[in-house]
Design a protein around this motif. Structure first.
Motif, mmCIF file in Angstrom:
data_model
loop_
_atom_site.group_PDB
_atom_site.id
_atom_site.type_symbol
_atom_site.label_atom_id
_atom_site.label_comp_id
_atom_site.label_asym_id
_atom_site.label_seq_id
_atom_site.Cartn_x
_atom_site.Cartn_y
_atom_site.Cartn_z
ATOM 1 N N PRO A 107 -98.875 -5.028 -48.198
ATOM 2 C CA PRO A 107 -99.208 -4.332 -49.669
ATOM 3 C C PRO A 107 -100.574 -2.975 -49.759
ATOM 4 C CG PRO A 107 -99.162 -5.932 -50.088
ATOM 5 C CD PRO A 107 -98.928 -6.183 -48.165
ATOM 6 N N ALA A 108 -100.658 -2.816 -48.799
ATOM 7 C CA ALA A 108 -101.817 -1.726 -48.088
ATOM 8 C C ALA A 108 -100.681 -0.495 -46.723
ATOM 9 C CB ALA A 108 -102.906 -2.166 -47.558
ATOM 10 N N ASN A 109 -99.830 -1.143 -47.160
ATOM 11 C CA ASN A 109 -98.666 0.358 -45.947
ATOM 12 C C ASN A 109 -99.014 1.442 -46.248
ATOM 13 O OD1 ASN A 109 -96.373 1.749 -44.642
ATOM 14 N ND2 ASN A 109 -96.714 0.163 -43.785
ATOM 15 N N VAL A 110 -99.940 2.786 -46.077
ATOM 16 C CA VAL A 110 -99.718 3.885 -46.631
ATOM 17 C C VAL A 110 -98.331 4.524 -46.820
ATOM 18 C CG1 VAL A 110 -100.680 6.149 -46.240
ATOM 19 C CG2 VAL A 110 -101.895 4.408 -45.588
ATOM 20 N N ARG A 111 -97.721 4.699 -46.016
ATOM 21 C CA ARG A 111 -95.946 4.888 -46.495
ATOM 22 C C ARG A 111 -95.782 4.224 -47.379
ATOM 23 N NH1 ARG A 111 -96.976 8.490 -44.574
ATOM 24 N NH2 ARG A 111 -97.196 8.294 -42.205
ATOM 25 N N ALA A 112 -95.817 2.908 -47.598
ATOM 26 C CA ALA A 112 -95.140 2.358 -48.727
ATOM 27 C C ALA A 112 -95.766 2.983 -50.199
ATOM 28 C CB ALA A 112 -95.225 0.747 -48.384
ATOM 29 N N LEU A 113 -97.623 2.807 -49.656
ATOM 30 C CA LEU A 113 -97.731 3.701 -51.090
ATOM 31 C C LEU A 113 -97.378 4.854 -51.429
ATOM 32 C CD1 LEU A 113 -101.367 1.600 -50.265
ATOM 33 C CD2 LEU A 113 -99.956 1.331 -52.363
#
Length: 602
Positions: free
Chosen positions: A416-422
């Motif tokens: 949930p806190a993965n920057v690339r996922a966000l």
């Protein structure tokens, strides 16, 4: 109530637990700290699970109870379809990790949330640090250590560091007895940060050197594509340890080392990055500051950000070194991390040819490693490029934009806190006409890692398209200043921003600094800039190249403008330039019809 029994084993030793009053005091200290910067509802979540555990009700701490009692969900709350608890738990875990690496590094009690559940763990720091680490001197007998197991490339950082702490530190400590087994380097690039050396004359320099090491580690660790060895490992590397020895024993491909030299009013920080296998210096930089103008802590944070951005960001020093190291391999033989490197190479060129190859590579990697959050995030962006750029579209269902959204949400569920996922979810939401939600997620991602230039540029682009051209330009200029290696893309988007702000001469200067010949929209932007400046030959050449690459683009003009969330006045401005360039636009666009061809005034 919390008792004093041992609840876990750590290297054969029982862990001592803090008392309930000690835990509550730590909770108060933690939530009051400005360094523990999380939303109020995340602090409410933390206090709830701590108090429930202290009251002996840890068994009640489930996603459903947290959702209904903390986040005010009703009795029909379904944690599978509403990921609020998982997302906030991930945010909370990372915030706790950052806090205890920085402001809370001296706290005697720690609070953590082990993955796999929401029940917190309370520890006395002295007990937690004492067990597994052998002292640097005298050296242990490495002959008695069990041989290291081959490391699987996609093991979590915790498992990797456990192996390192058990085997690596003893080897680095200088034992000369028995065989010295080596640790095979993982597929994901690993960085060891050695303690910065104090070369200064003032008493504060030693403290500053230690603090800078911690801050650099914290900043670099935000980049998920890189595995950074933990602080305990770093502290136990002997001064002057040979980089090749660090590679053999810890498996770290890269070593960052530095020094601090402070005098009465001047401070110089020097850092350099080594390829541990070859000993080659990949990067070296000095930072000079005047202590009469800026305080030590401000300088520390600034230098740490600059170092982290230079070496760890996408397109940074480590990325470029890895690209050279893996680029010669055939695509069918690349593992997931090498696919990630190819993704960033694709993002520098934005060509249909490289898009297809990288998409296929990452789909194979995701199938083999379904828990690879960054891989799914990158696939989301590649699927989106099918839709917005027309790259290698696949017929049938689900549509590219749906695949993009699904892959982004899968990446978020995994981390949930993965920057690339966000970033991927921000982009998918933006192109499904949800700009407010998209930009909110983008701001959250930047708060997690303000050093990530890939993210800064993407958010700046989207900010501009909703009309915040000045803010978007500022973000893009920040990305360009930090990451000149990706300047073609940044200059191209900045040229578009300058055009939209009617700064046509500046736009021309910027577009001439970009070279994205395989990217169709680059030629469209060039054509409308040249047309506004009455540069007819240049406009005609750019127009011809764009229509060659995307001959049917203007058949769907309204859809292309709508999905990018342009304001009506900006859509009119684009149409004006396109007509001057000779593109086959409708006689009157929807925006022009709505406003009579005259942009609304503000």
């Amino acid at each position: 109530m919390l008792d004093r029994r041992s609840i876990a084993e750590d290297a054969g030793q029982a862990r001592a637990l803090p008392s309930a009053s000690e835990v509550r005091a730590e909770l108060d200290r933690l939530t009051a700290s400005p360094e523990f910067n999380i939303p109020g509802r995340a602090k409410k979540f933390l206090r709830y699970i701590v108090e429930e555990t202290l009251a002996g009700r840890a068994a009640r701490i489930k996603a459903y109870t947290v959702g209904t009692e903390v986040f005010d969900r009703d009795s029909a709350f379904d944690a599978q379809n509403d990921p609020v608890v998982r997302i906030e738990a991930g945010r909370l875990r990372r915030a706790l990790e950052r806090y205890y690496l920085t402001a809370g590094s001296a706290d005697s009690v720690t609070i953590s949330i082990p993955k796999g559940g929401y029940v917190p763990l309370f520890e006395l720091r002295a007990a937690r640090q004492a067990a597994p680490l052998a002292p640097v001197s005298p050296a242990p007998d490495t002959a008695s250590l069990p041989p290291p197991q081959r490391r699987i490339a996609w093991l979590g950082a915790g498992v990797v560091l456990s192996a390192i702490l058990f085997i690596g530190i003893a080897l680095l400590s200088g034992s000369r007895d028995g065989p010295k087994p080596t640790i095979e380097a993982p597929a994901v690039s690993t960085l060891a940060i050695t303690p910065f050396v104090n070369l200064g004359d003032i008493p504060e320099a030693k403290i500053y050197a230690e603090g800078l090491t911690e801050e650099v580690m914290s900043q670099v660790a935000r980049f998920k594509e890189l595995l950074v060895l933990g602080r305990e490992t770093s502290r136990n590397i002997p001064p002057g340890a040979d980089a090749a020895q660090i590679y053999r024993t810890l498996g770290a491909r890269y070593v960052l080392e530095g020094s601090v030299r402070a005098a009465t009013s001047q401070l110089r920080v020097t850092g350099r990055l080594l390829d541990a296998r070859t000993g080659a210096v990949l990067w070296s930089q000095s930072y000079d500051n005047d202590l009469r103008v800026r305080d030590l802590l401000t300088i520390q944070n600034d230098v740490a950000q600059k170092v982290a951005t230079a070496i760890a960001q996408p397109y940074g020093i480590i990325f470029q070194a890895d690209e050279l190291r893996t680029g010669a391999k055939a695509p069918d033989n690349l593992e997931a991390y090498a696919c990630s490197l190819r993704f960033y190479s694709y993002r520098t060129t934005l060509s249909a040819e490289s898009h297809g190859a990288v998409r296929g590579c990452l789909e194979k990697a995701a199938a083999a490693n379904p828990g690879y959050a960054i891989g799914w995030a990158m696939l989301s962006i590649l699927y989106l490029d099918e839709d917005r750029f027309g790259f290698n579209p696949r017929p049938g269902s689900p549509a590219a934009i749906q695949r993009s959204t699904d892959a982004a949400r899968r990446a978020i569920r995994l981390d949930p806190a993965n920057v690339r996922a966000l970033q991927a979810l921000m982009m998918a939401l933006f192109f499904t006409q949800q700009p407010a939600e998209a930009l909110e997620i983008g701001e959250r991602a930047v708060a997690l890692n303000p050093n990530d230039t890939e993210l800064l540029a993407e958010l700046g682009t989207r900010m501009g398209q909703v009309g915040a051209w000045a803010r978007g330009t500022a973000l893009l200029e920040q990305a360009l200043a930090r990451n000149p290696a990706h300047s073609d893309y940044y200059h191209g988007v900045l040229a578009h921003h300058a055009y939209m702000q009617r700064e046509y001469r500046r736009a021309e200067a910027l577009i001439r600094q970009a070279s994205l010949n395989k990217f169709p929209l680059y030629h469209f932007v060039a054509a409308i800039i040249y047309a506004q400046l009455d540069m007819k030959p240049q406009a005609a050449a750019a127009k011809g190249e764009f229509l060659r690459l995307l001959p049917k683009f203007f058949e769907n003009w309204e859809h292309e403008v709508t999905k990018r969330n342009y304001r009506p006045e900006d859509a009119i401005h684009l149409a004006e330039g396109a007509r001057k360039a000779g593109f086959p636009l409708p006689a009157k666009t929807a925006a022009e019809t709505s406003f009579g061809g005259v942009p609304p005034q503000h």
